[in-house]
Design a protein around this motif. Sequence first.
Motif, PDB file in Angstrom:
ATOM      1  N   VAL A  86      12.071 -31.002  -8.455  1.00 27.34           N
ATOM      2  CA  VAL A  86      11.514 -32.023  -9.347  1.00 27.34           C
ATOM      3  C   VAL A  86      12.159 -33.368  -9.070  1.00 27.34           C
ATOM      4  O   VAL A  86      13.389 -33.499  -9.091  1.00 27.34           O
ATOM      5  N   ASP A  87      11.324 -34.376  -8.807  1.00 24.51           N
ATOM      6  CA  ASP A  87      11.810 -35.753  -8.672  1.00 24.51           C
ATOM      7  C   ASP A  87      11.887 -36.413 -10.050  1.00 24.51           C
ATOM      8  O   ASP A  87      11.207 -35.995 -11.000  1.00 24.51           O
ATOM      9  N   ILE A  93       4.760 -29.500 -15.665  1.00 25.74           N
ATOM     10  CA  ILE A  93       4.270 -28.524 -16.639  1.00 25.74           C
ATOM     11  C   ILE A  93       5.160 -27.292 -16.558  1.00 25.74           C
ATOM     12  O   ILE A  93       5.417 -26.767 -15.466  1.00 25.74           O
ATOM     13  N   LEU A  94       5.630 -26.836 -17.712  1.00 33.25           N
ATOM     14  CA  LEU A  94       6.428 -25.617 -17.802  1.00 33.25           C
ATOM     15  C   LEU A  94       5.667 -24.572 -18.606  1.00 33.25           C
ATOM     16  O   LEU A  94       5.334 -24.782 -19.778  1.00 33.25           O
ATOM     17  N   ASP A  95       5.386 -23.462 -17.984  1.00 30.72           N
ATOM     18  CA  ASP A  95       4.788 -22.311 -18.649  1.00 30.72           C
ATOM     19  C   ASP A  95       5.781 -21.734 -19.658  1.00 30.72           C
ATOM     20  O   ASP A  95       6.987 -21.976 -19.587  1.00 30.72           O
ATOM     21  N   ALA A  96       5.276 -20.970 -20.613  1.00 31.08           N
ATOM     22  CA  ALA A  96       6.153 -20.213 -21.496  1.00 31.08           C
ATOM     23  C   ALA A  96       6.851 -19.122 -20.698  1.00 31.08           C
ATOM     24  O   ALA A  96       6.286 -18.565 -19.760  1.00 31.08           O
ATOM     25  N   ASP A 163       2.447 -33.369 -11.499  1.00 31.15           N
ATOM     26  CA  ASP A 163       2.902 -33.287 -10.121  1.00 31.15           C
ATOM     27  C   ASP A 163       3.234 -31.849  -9.728  1.00 31.15           C
ATOM     28  O   ASP A 163       2.995 -31.440  -8.583  1.00 31.15           O
ATOM     29  N   ILE A 164       3.785 -31.097 -10.666  1.00 36.02           N
ATOM     30  CA  ILE A 164       4.237 -29.741 -10.355  1.00 36.02           C
ATOM     31  C   ILE A 164       4.172 -28.893 -11.617  1.00 36.02           C
ATOM     32  O   ILE A 164       4.420 -29.388 -12.715  1.00 36.02           O
ATOM     33  N   VAL A 165       3.804 -27.619 -11.451  1.00 37.71           N
ATOM     34  CA  VAL A 165       3.809 -26.676 -12.562  1.00 37.71           C
ATOM     35  C   VAL A 165       4.663 -25.475 -12.172  1.00 37.71           C
ATOM     36  O   VAL A 165       4.595 -24.991 -11.041  1.00 37.71           O
ATOM     37  N   PHE A 166       5.478 -25.017 -13.108  1.00 43.02           N
ATOM     38  CA  PHE A 166       6.277 -23.811 -12.927  1.00 43.02           C
ATOM     39  C   PHE A 166       5.684 -22.723 -13.822  1.00 43.02           C
ATOM     40  O   PHE A 166       5.611 -22.890 -15.043  1.00 43.02           O
ATOM     41  N   ARG A 198       0.951 -29.183  -7.448  1.00 40.15           N
ATOM     42  CA  ARG A 198       1.726 -28.148  -6.777  1.00 40.15           C
ATOM     43  C   ARG A 198       2.040 -27.025  -7.762  1.00 40.15           C
ATOM     44  O   ARG A 198       2.475 -27.295  -8.876  1.00 40.15           O
ATOM     45  N   THR A 199       1.804 -25.786  -7.336  1.00 39.61           N
ATOM     46  CA  THR A 199       2.091 -24.612  -8.155  1.00 39.61           C
ATOM     47  C   THR A 199       3.318 -23.891  -7.617  1.00 39.61           C
ATOM     48  O   THR A 199       3.382 -23.562  -6.425  1.00 39.61           O
TER      49      THR A 199
END
Length: 256
Positions: A86-87, A93-96, A163-166, A198-199
């Motif tokens: 992560v920049d 986005i953070l999943d549960a 930008d990115i999801v975890f 990005r996933t």
Amino acid sequence: MARYERLFDAVVDGVQRVEDLAVLLEISPSTVRRALTELEQAGRVVRTHGGAVPVPAGAAELSWTDKQRRNAPAKRAIADHAAGLVDDDHVVILDAGSTTTFIAERLAERSGLAVITNGMGPMIALQHAEGVDLTVVGGRLRRRRGSLVGDHARAVLERVTADIVFVGVDGLDPGRGLNCPNPEIGGLKELLMRSARRTVLVTDSAKVGAAPFHHWALIPGPYTLVTDSAISDDARAALDADPQCESVVLPPRTSP
């Protein structure tokens, strides 16, 4: 999990020590331990000192707080690596989930980030992080999972591009998708992945190849998987065969 049904039946029948299970089933103790780890990840047993006991009926889906205590060192190492992706100006986005909560704890020390989450764990971890612009999606709370779901959650996620999801994992079948406890969770995970450029899937290795439930979420495009070094050879081969997957297998932890 079908290959472990005889072992699970033995645990239910009261044979609950690793050594006794190995003798009964004529397999090695190390095989028993691996099987019990997978059964625990599927929510069917609870590991004890030297063995396991069956989970009471109706408790197949572990709570997110219970999950935090399982394989915690591996999950923390995965979170450390994930946070490094992560920049400081990213929208995240953070999943549960338990691993995503550990990621949130790492991001709480940062500044300049915007984080969107449907998880109670990440929300709690970030609630006092003054350097993070935190958005919690609305919706109906699934208490055991610590997840906000439903039309309100979907309405927020459909209107963002991060930008990115975890994304947390209950089970992963490379080439098929994410194994989920019900269609609602499956649909929400698909939306989470579509809402970011990005996933990144984050999971301890026991869940790679596991499929404890009957429902699936399709992975909509290329993805990165971050997992630990205990991954099996079969699971690693399946990941290598998936052209959509970039796998990051962390090195074994060394004792201080």
